[in-house]
Design a protein around this motif. Sequence first.
Motif, PDB file in Angstrom:
ATOM      1  N   ASN A 273      37.349  14.461 -16.388  1.00 52.86           N
ATOM      2  CA  ASN A 273      36.745  13.120 -16.441  1.00 52.86           C
ATOM      3  C   ASN A 273      37.808  12.040 -16.263  1.00 52.86           C
ATOM      4  N   HIS A 315      29.471   7.289 -13.774  1.00 53.92           N
ATOM      5  CA  HIS A 315      29.689   8.698 -13.479  1.00 53.92           C
ATOM      6  C   HIS A 315      30.991   9.145 -14.150  1.00 53.92           C
ATOM      7  N   TYR A 316      31.042  10.371 -14.640  1.00 51.68           N
ATOM      8  CA  TYR A 316      32.233  10.802 -15.395  1.00 51.68           C
ATOM      9  C   TYR A 316      33.500  10.807 -14.542  1.00 51.68           C
ATOM     10  N   SER A 318      34.256   8.443 -12.398  1.00 51.87           N
ATOM     11  CA  SER A 318      34.655   7.062 -12.068  1.00 51.87           C
ATOM     12  C   SER A 318      35.342   6.457 -13.283  1.00 51.87           C
ATOM     13  N   SER A 363      19.357  14.936 -10.292  1.00 51.02           N
ATOM     14  CA  SER A 363      20.517  14.046 -10.414  1.00 51.02           C
ATOM     15  C   SER A 363      21.508  14.603 -11.434  1.00 51.02           C
ATOM     16  N   ASP A 369      25.127  13.340 -12.490  1.00 53.65           N
ATOM     17  CA  ASP A 369      24.988  11.923 -12.134  1.00 53.65           C
ATOM     18  C   ASP A 369      24.107  11.198 -13.164  1.00 53.65           C
ATOM     19  N   THR A 370      24.701  10.872 -14.292  1.00 49.79           N
ATOM     20  CA  THR A 370      23.926  10.229 -15.361  1.00 49.79           C
ATOM     21  C   THR A 370      23.444   8.818 -15.006  1.00 49.79           C
ATOM     22  N   LYS A 372      22.288   7.763 -12.230  1.00 55.23           N
ATOM     23  CA  LYS A 372      21.061   7.949 -11.466  1.00 55.23           C
ATOM     24  C   LYS A 372      19.942   8.475 -12.381  1.00 55.23           C
TER      25      LYS A 372
END
Length: 464
Positions: A273, A315-316, A318, A363, A369-370, A372
Amino acid sequence: MTEPLKLYNTLTRSLEIFKPIKKGHAGLYTCGPTVYHYAHIGNLRAYVFEDILKRALKMNDYKIKHVMNITDVGHMTSDADTGEDKIIKGAKREGKTAWEVAVFYTVQFKKDIKALNIIEPDVWCRATDHIKEQVALIQKLENKGYTYIIPEDGVYYNTKKFENYEELGRLNIEGQKEGARVEFIEGKKNKADFALWKFSPKEEKRDMEWESPWSKGFPGWHIECSAMAMKYLGEQFDIHCGGVDHIQVHHTNEIAQAEGATGKKFVNYWIHNEFLIVENSEKMAKSGDNFITLATIREKGYDPIDYRYLLLTAHYRSKLTFSWEALTGARTALTKLKNYVVDFKTGSNNGDWKKYKEEFENSINDDLDTPKALSIMWMLIKDENIGAGKKREAILHFDKILGLKLEEAKEEDIPQEVKELIRKREIARTEKKWKESDETRAKLRALGYEVSDTQEGQTVRRIV
Ligand SMILES: [Zn+2]
């Protein structure tokens, strides 16, 4: 049909369909905390991401064995195995023994995990409980010719002997400038070599030290993870996680130790992450004025789950910039969500949410993709063709992955933020500051609360 679970593997730098070693099972090792201080919210981002991964694996019907270590010895303040043992540093700071410090911050860490609604690992393992396993692993490496001794310092790993050393981190050790990655220690054969066992300094009695085939001392930080991961998950297992800061040194060294000893591929999926950045600041660290803990968050009137919601909005992989405004935004969204869950208790069961279920699960299966997934949940809430009862059912199903404790949402929950605004408005009205009173009313409305003035004072009603 839901898409298969895909994860970004640092080892191959690509998105891969998850294929377990043993059908239906997933072995997961996540690097745990070094228990010398409170965890800051940047550290905690990793554990929330890993929790989402675990819930995603569960959603895909995997039986999970999750192991997390507690580093209570040997993690030096510098990656070059110089400086101080962090636990000893914590002990000096607080006038306690190293053992006391480690126990205290282990308890605090477990409280933080609970407050963030993170599912506990199946196995917690402390480095100091596994000295025997670590010594055995170092001996194995020694027998295979991977080690050498620096007198009065320790047993070191010769990274030149391990062919794939640069693979995970895409390193170019030769091309690096001296000191770019690690500092140089007198006696080291190669820049990247690292300590497996450190000898106790002659002049000082350490709180934590053990006899060994080499000299009295203590294990290096990296060896504990290789030794304990292999003890509980086997010589080869599926997934290993941690923050991106572990790629170049800690995880690279874990691979060198495990694969050097066994000659087998250690882990199939390495997942990392990104950092949490604090606004106008660098990466969060335990020194400096941007040291924010869950206690800081509570002091300012937020709930740890507000922070969990904020983490899920990014997103983890980013970088996420933390600010109090962003946390307020997360709290507002979560409050609204909780209100919906309560209000949807009564309502029709018309329509079906199959389409949303599929989109939500896709997602999540698309490399977690949390952001989304959250947006799909909000779209469902707005869908007029689906009855309230069905919406509630859907939201609670989604929350098995999101972990926002929505099941516990209750009618009487007037959030702290709303209470404060009501009080503020009351003061404004007694002082006849009508403009401020109206502005506060608008703020309350934005949070989903309608305030009206009666002879008894203000009454508040939730609007959906
Ligand atoms: Zn580790």
